[in-house]
Enzyme design. Sequence first.
Site, PDB file in Angstrom:
ATOM      1  N   THR A 270      16.453  41.760 -44.259  1.00 40.29           N
ATOM      2  CA  THR A 270      17.617  41.996 -43.322  1.00 40.29           C
ATOM      3  C   THR A 270      18.316  40.759 -42.722  1.00 40.29           C
ATOM      4  OG1 THR A 270      18.608  43.482 -41.745  1.00 40.29           O
ATOM      5  CG2 THR A 270      16.297  42.774 -41.274  1.00 40.29           C
TER       6      THR A 270
ATOM      7  N   HIS B 180       0.282  47.131 -39.510  1.00 35.85           N
ATOM      8  CA  HIS B 180      -0.990  46.657 -39.540  1.00 35.85           C
ATOM      9  C   HIS B 180      -2.050  47.648 -40.161  1.00 35.85           C
ATOM     10  CE1 HIS B 180      -3.837  43.844 -38.026  1.00 35.85           C
ATOM     11  NE2 HIS B 180      -3.513  43.796 -36.676  1.00 35.85           N
TER      12      HIS B 180
END
Length: 403
Positions: free
Chosen positions: A314, A366
């Site tokens: 992006t 994560h």
Amino acid sequence: MILEMRVPSPGESITEVEIATWLVEDGEYVEKDQPIAEVDSDKATLELPAEESGIITLQAEEGDAVEVGAVVCLIDTAAAKPEGSSTISDKATVKETPKVNPIKEEVANTYASGTASPAAKKILAEKGMDTTTIKGTGKAGRITKDDAVKAVPSMGTMPADGNRVTTRKKMSMLRRKVAERLVAVKSETAMLTTFNEVNMQPIFDLRTQYKEDFKAKHGVGLGFMSFFTLAVVRALKMYPDVNSMIDGDFKIEHDFQDISIAVSGPKGLMVPVIRNAEKLSFKGVESEVKRLAIRARDGQITIDEMTGGTFTITNGGVFGSMLSTPIINPPQSAILGMHNIVNRPMAVAGEVVIQPIMYVALSYDHRIIDGRESVGFLVAIKEALENPVALLMDSNPTKSLEM
């Protein structure tokens, strides 16, 4: 014969759409294949074409949520075409005759004068304006959507007590779905963001040297997106966990790189996918980015073109963003954020010099990507962008840009 037009299925798993805008008026004569409405699903906005020619009767209002397969309008295929109206093919073949000193004809007052289309009514209501204050430019003096958009409230339309007006507008189905997904990402993933900076001078130098020849040869510009896409492809091969995703108790790994590119469209953010980016050259990436951006801008992007990506890029820099923490595009596990390029002081060979610097950000899940992989991945992108000739062009930029 009365034809019932039903909502077609815009894609697998979609059961409901929303009437965003009617492009025709109730009782209007429509031609076969003429776009009559724009409908929103939770993934895209699509045009609904007329299945046959005839007089149309609308069966749903703008903003209505309708199930796939439900009747949204009726078309009287036996109705005669009104005299004086031209078909789409007629308009394409008849050449306009130049007129000398044309005189603008006044629209005669009829029952239709001052009548607003459904879309125009909605816009005027949001502006707090009355139809009596608008002069319609449509057929027989009707107020069109364009009339309503261009209408500017005068002091006479403001409340007498000077109070400001607040309007309540329902979000589109697409925007509501985006909102739901963004909230879900924040609550369902262990999202972290790591940052780095990139000296863009080597890419600036390459673009200055090759951009004119590149555009003349391939018909597209040599932008930053091809460098970033190919740098991402290289880094994903080095750190495959970043290209994977979680499905329940399973880890899904991909041996290909389908890169989603976030672009701004008329209905908001769209994320079309560059398929098999690992097989594309600089010309291939730039051509695909241009093709997808045009389709998104024109509202022609399909659901298939926006699903299945393995990683997203992006670019908030086109809007002036200096730094951000982009949100992961589920079910992907990571997203790279590009930002604006600013001249900043930088230590080079023991001296302070001014260089074009871009901050980059990698948001990652994560649960599946550890700190070593996330930081190493972003460093690999930085290395490729700061040394593109050796790491992205096999030390032969002329050959790489000719392919």
